[in-house]
Design a protein around this motif. Structure first.
Motif, short mmCIF file in Angstrom:
data_model
loop_
_atom_site.label_atom_id
_atom_site.label_comp_id
_atom_site.label_asym_id
_atom_site.label_seq_id
_atom_site.Cartn_x
_atom_site.Cartn_y
_atom_site.Cartn_z
N ASP A 7 0.95 -1.11 -0.12
CA ASP A 7 0.09 -0.10 -0.22
C ASP A 7 0.90 1.16 0.14
O ASP A 7 2.05 1.13 -0.17
CB ASP A 7 -0.89 0.04 1.25
N LEU A 13 0.07 -5.32 0.92
CA LEU A 13 -1.50 -5.14 0.17
C LEU A 13 -1.55 -5.67 -1.23
O LEU A 13 -0.68 -4.96 -1.99
CB LEU A 13 -1.94 -3.74 0.48
N THR A 15 -3.07 -5.77 -4.78
CA THR A 15 -3.90 -5.10 -5.67
C THR A 15 -3.79 -5.81 -7.10
O THR A 15 -2.83 -5.92 -7.44
CB THR A 15 -3.71 -3.59 -5.78
N ASN A 26 -8.61 -4.89 -4.13
CA ASN A 26 -7.76 -5.50 -3.03
C ASN A 26 -8.00 -6.98 -3.13
O ASN A 26 -9.11 -7.30 -3.50
CB ASN A 26 -7.98 -5.13 -1.68
N HIS A 190 -4.66 1.90 -1.05
CA HIS A 190 -4.78 1.97 0.54
C HIS A 190 -5.79 1.06 0.86
O HIS A 190 -6.70 0.53 0.05
CB HIS A 190 -5.43 3.36 0.63
N PHE A 191 -5.56 0.06 1.96
CA PHE A 191 -6.38 -0.72 2.55
C PHE A 191 -7.78 -0.38 2.28
O PHE A 191 -8.70 -1.26 1.87
CB PHE A 191 -5.98 -1.19 3.97
#
Length: 243
Positions: A7, A13, A15, A26, A190-191
């Motif tokens: 992220d 994270l 993606t 995500n 971003h989460f």
């Protein structure tokens, strides 16, 4: 197709991008229940560093609300009922009320919902977008500023909002633009932003949800995408986006 493993803060994270529709998301995609719990309690603490809005946030938000209202007035009939879905601390609601609109808010975070209602004297429902109950065709306009990218099922959200909108009403959507050339690739993910939109994938989702696109726009440096939509009865075929 995987596109990123971290992220914007360098934390793990994953993606991925859908080759059919062009949407980023995500992996794994959180459930609606997981996301609602996160946004009710942890989102503002992790993203803003506080569970209540700071004075700096309020000042900036009031300036943004005034600019938005000025730009969007052609789509907001004077004195009409307007819902700000995902209203945050309520500055746009305050601007709407001051301009004579019958404003109402919807906000997942109960503390922000209470702050907006108490500060601006505008009713705010504290609930998720797919939990809230409004009368069919209740609103002449609905605004959705930087909310859709937080929703794991954007079509369900858009269709729910369509049901609350008058046939000649407008839905106004703004999301971050993952196609912006003015944002560092490492800062895009971003989460809490479980989905990532490009102009093509946003338009595709809006049409699939039963909307005609009345106006398309973007913010400075193309960092955000703005769409003004109107409900349509014209069916839209679900076909892959062009490469």
């Amino acid at each position: 197709m995987p596109v990123s493993s971290h992220d914007r803060y360098g934390r793990p994270l994953i993606t991925v991008a859908c080759l059919k529709c062009g949407l980023y998301r995500n992996e794994p995609l959180p459930t609606v229940i997981q996301l609602q719990a996160f946004h009710e309690i942890e989102y503002r603490r992790s993203y803003k560093g506080s569970r209540t809005p700071s004075q700096k946030h309020l000042l900036r938000s009031k300036r943004l609300a005034a600019a938005r209202l000025k730009a969007l007035r052609p789509y907001l009939p004077a004195g009409s009922a307007v819902l700000d879905a995902g209203c945050g601390s309520g500055e746009f609601l305050g601007a709407l009320k001051a301009a004579g609109y019958a404003a109402q808010g919807l906000e997942t975070d109960p503390e922000y919902a209470a702050f907006g209602q108490q500060t601006y004297g505008v009713p705010v429902v504290s609930a998720g977008l797919l939990e809230a109950q409004f009368a069919p065709q209740q609103f002449a306009a609905i605004t959705l500023f930087h909310v859709l990218e937080h929703q794991p099922d954007p079509l369900a959200v858009l269709r729910a909002l369509r049901g609350w909108l008058q046939p000649d009403g407008h839905l106004i959507v703004e999301v971050p633009n993952l196609d912006s050339p003015h944002q560092h690739p490492a800062k895009r993910f971003h989460f809490a932003h479980v989905l990532g939109f490009t102009p093509a994938s946003l338009d595709y989702a809006c049409r699939l949800a039963g909307f005609a696109i009345i106006q398309s726009g973007s913010s400075s440096f193309s960092r955000n995408l703005l769409r003004v939509l109107r409900p349509t009865e014209q069916p839209f075929a679900e076909t892959p986006l062009p490469a």
